[in-house]
Design a protein around this motif. Structure first.
Motif: not given
Ligand SMILES: Nc1ncnc2c1ncn2[C@@H]1O[C@H](COP(=O)(O)OP(=O)(O)OP(=O)(O)O)[C@@H](O)[C@H]1O
Ligand SMILES: [Mg+2]
Lengths: 331, 319
Positions: A101, A104-110, A115-116, A118, A154, A156, A167, B211-212, B215, B219, B230, B233-234, B307, B309-310
């Motif tokens: 997915e 959902t697999a990426l951190n929504p606030v980064m 993220q790459i 990191e 981001y 989204h 990803m 999921d994140y 992920t 890493k 990770h 903050r969420n 905090l 971004p959405r």
């Protein structure tokens, strides 16, 4: 298949144990091997245990799922027995994973670039600046237009296809030797799916990474993989070269899967779905798990469970029927 | 980023009618008293001369709307009237008390975060494990104990028995202020922490299973780096609004706690005012407290936007 020198999974069993309940085995005695640079597919219906098998290799089993037994040998080291720190050191530079997915697999606030970056910062010891540059370079390699600008976006703010490219860029950023993909294109529409598959193939070639590709979509395996394993109810029921298995499936379940999927070469062929449903894993039948749905079921199939046996060179199948056929054939 | 914060001026503008409403309520406080406010205020000290003088001072002889207009006009000039107790300008009293209460609230907020974040993290790592049960017992206990009681117990234990902190008061220098405010802030923090912990624990569990985070683990991220980069903050995002709402309650709670610890903040001013029927003071404090709550609401939305971004409260996003 020849003995594999990159990854070999031996008799892996996974399941749940809960207080006051009998243990339920979900993945049972799964064995397969992957060579350097090989593209290996795992196909099977929903719930057959593909994702759990993959997550076990990555050391990312969800809470509640335990390893009941077996080995996961990566370059001679059993991943189930290394320390958590050794394991973590492998995740990124040796083994990487792309999830189903991209939403959902990426951190929504980064920011995606961060993220790459990191992984390379952690594993390759790059400075922030160098890691950011590498992130942009990886984004360009995955065909993301205007990567410098997009790296500050981001998740989204990006489409599903772009996110999946992110990803992939992330997974390949530390040049792993083994890339695990869990239905990386299932959430994408067909054209984008095709592009992303091509991209994965090309990048794996460029980086010399082997691919373990989980999917329920036979057409995708056909396009992307060289070898495959078919899973049913937590077992592997057939393995072999994709070409061979597609031309001449040896397990009734594989045959059923092929008959139930549309074939672009024969658009008029009627689709024949497999009757019935997969077994409830908590009450696995005593004999072959597929027996209740199998057209060629025999008396013996209900009593004992067939194991994976060689049928021809580079082919194995777990079916009594196939075995008698094979044994009856001239060598 | 910055245009996402462009909702602030509009939000301030929309707060104006609310503030106006508050001034009306505060104004009417005096007039909702049964009978003549001047008599009610003066009570048994009310000689006819004094009553007449007070009526004159309060402008009670004028029509109601004119009284309100005068009241509002004075407010706009920062004039809250004169205290009926000591004849000092109320604005001056409030001006001295506001920083005290603000410091107390901020201190309490920081302490409650220092308590809540580690406890929520510990509880969420193994839900239903021993530590989780311990944390949950603490939240139940914290919610069950009345604030003033916690305050008194802390005074008895930490101040009287152990002599670590003063029993009450505010001190003279800045360092002393913090020293004197520690126990009252801790009291408020203990009453606020359970709500934060429960929200943060739930969102941390959700985040850890997301999921994140898988992920991130793929890493090689783990431990405190994983938590900071990770998870936290969420997980903090849904908790922000919980904190915002609870700060409103905390403002109310601080009134009692200031009394318990004899801190010269808004709460003490308010209570002294009530006991002395010092209406100008009561009105001023009520107004300032309402302003606090409105400002906290806006700050909550700003923090939310920074905090996550959405989140976008600005006009283009709603259109
Ligand atoms: N965390 C969990 N706890 C308990 N059971 C689980 C958990 N995760 C998966 N399972 C069970 O394990 C079985 C295999 O799950 P898995 O996700 O590996 O299937 P899959 O082959 O990847 O299917 P899909 O195509 O739907 O992704 C399913 O029956 C599922 O119910
Ligand atoms: Mg799956």
């Amino acid at each position: 298949m020849t003995p594999s020198n990159l990854l070999s999974v031996n008799n892996l069993s996974l399941g749940v144990t809960r207080a006051k309940h009998p243990a339920t085995t979900i993945v049972k005695d799964v064995s397969f091997g992957v060579d350097r640079g090989e593209r290996f597919g795992i196909v099977g219906e929903s719930g057959s245990g593909k994702s759990l098998t993959l997550r076990a290799i990555a050391g990312l089993l969800p809470q509640g799922i335990d390893v009941f037994g077996g080995e996961i040998n990566y370059e001679g080291r059993d991943l189930l027995r290394v320390t958590p720190n050794e394991r973590r050191a492998l995740m990124g530079p040796e083994i990487a994973m792309v999830f189903q997915e991209p939403m959902t697999a990426l951190n929504p606030v980064m920011r995606v670039g961060e993220q790459i970056a990191e992984g390379p910062r952690r594993h390759l010891g790059l400075s922030r600046k160098k890691a950011d540059a590498l992130a942009i370079e990886m984004m360009a390699k995955t065909g993301i237009p205007d990567p410098a600008k997009r790296s500050r976006a981001y998740p989204h703010e990006l489409s599903g296809g772009l996110r999946q490219r992110i990803m992939i860029a992330m997974a390949l950023s530390c040049q792993p030797k083994l890339l695990l993909c869990d239905e990386p294109t299932t959430a994408l529409d067909v054209t984008v799916q095709h592009q992303v598959l091509r991209l994965l193939e090309n990048l794996c070639d460029d980086f010399g990474a082997a691919l373990v590709f989980v999917t329920h979509d036979l057409a995708v395996v056909n396009q992307t993989c060289e070898t495959l394993a078919v899973m049913y109810a937590g077992h592997i029921v057939e393995t072999g070269w994709v070409k061979d298995v597609f031309r001449d499936p040896r397990h009734p379940y594989t045959r059923g899967l092929l008959d139930s999927a549309p074939d672009f070469d024969q658009p008029n062929r009627p689709l024949r779905p497999i009757p019935g449903f997969p077994p409830n894993l908590a009450e696995r039948p005593a004999g072959c798990s597929f027996a209740p749905r199998c057209a060629q079921v025999q008396a013996g199939c209900l009593d004992s469970s067939p194991t994976l046996m060689p049928v021809t060179a580079n082919r194995t199948a777990a079916c009594f029927e196939t075995r008698t056929m094979f044994e009856g054939m001239p060598a | 980023m910055f245009h996402r914060l462009s909702f602030i001026p509009g939000r301030l503008l929309r707060a104006l009618p609310v503030i106006l409403g508050v001034t009306i309520v505060v104004f009417l406080m005096v007039h909702l008293l049964p009978g003549d406010p001047a008599i009610a205020i003066l009570g048994d000290k009310g000689t006819p001369q004094r009553i007449a003088a007070l009526r004159e001072q309060l402008g009670l002889n004028q029509p109601l709307w004119l009284q309100y207009a005068t009241f509002l006009g004075r407010l706009l000039q920062g004039n809250f009237g004169t205290s009926l107790v000591n004849n000092r300008p109320v604005a001056e009293l409030v001006f001295q008390a506001v920083p005290v209460t603000l410091t107390l609230l901020l201190f309490a907020l920081i302490l409650s975060l220092l308590i809540s974040i580690p406890l929520a993290a510990i509880a969420a790592t193994r839900p239903n494990g021993g530590r989780d049960l311990g944390v949950r017992a603490f939240t139940l206990l914290g919610q069950g104990m009345p604030q003033f009681w916690v305050g008194i117990m802390l005074i008895l234990l930490v101040s009287v028995e152990l002599r670590l902190f003063p029993v009450g008061g505010y001190g003279m220098t800045d360092a002393e202020h913090l020293y004197y405010l520690f126990l009252p802030a801790l009291t408020l923090a203990i009453s606020m922490a359970p709500t934060i912990i429960r929200s943060l624990r739930a969102s941390t569990i959700a985040s850890l299973g997301s999921d994140y985070v898988a992920t991130a683990r793929s890493k090689g991220s783990a431990g405190s780096a994983l938590f900071r980069q990770h998870v936290l903050r969420n997980a903090a995002i849904p908790t922000i609004s919980v904190i915002g709402v609870n700060l409103g309650y905390l403002v109310g709670g601080s009134i009692v706690i200031e009394r318990v610890f004899a801190i010269p903040g808004l709460g003490s001013l308010m209570l002294t005012g009530i006991f002395a029927r010092d209406f100008p003071t009561i009105q001023a404090v009520a107004l300032v407290v309402a302003l606090f709550v409105i400002i906290i609401g806006i700050l909550t939305d700003v923090l939310y936007t920074l905090l996550d971004p959405r989140v976008n409260f600005s006009k283009e996003a709603r259109a």
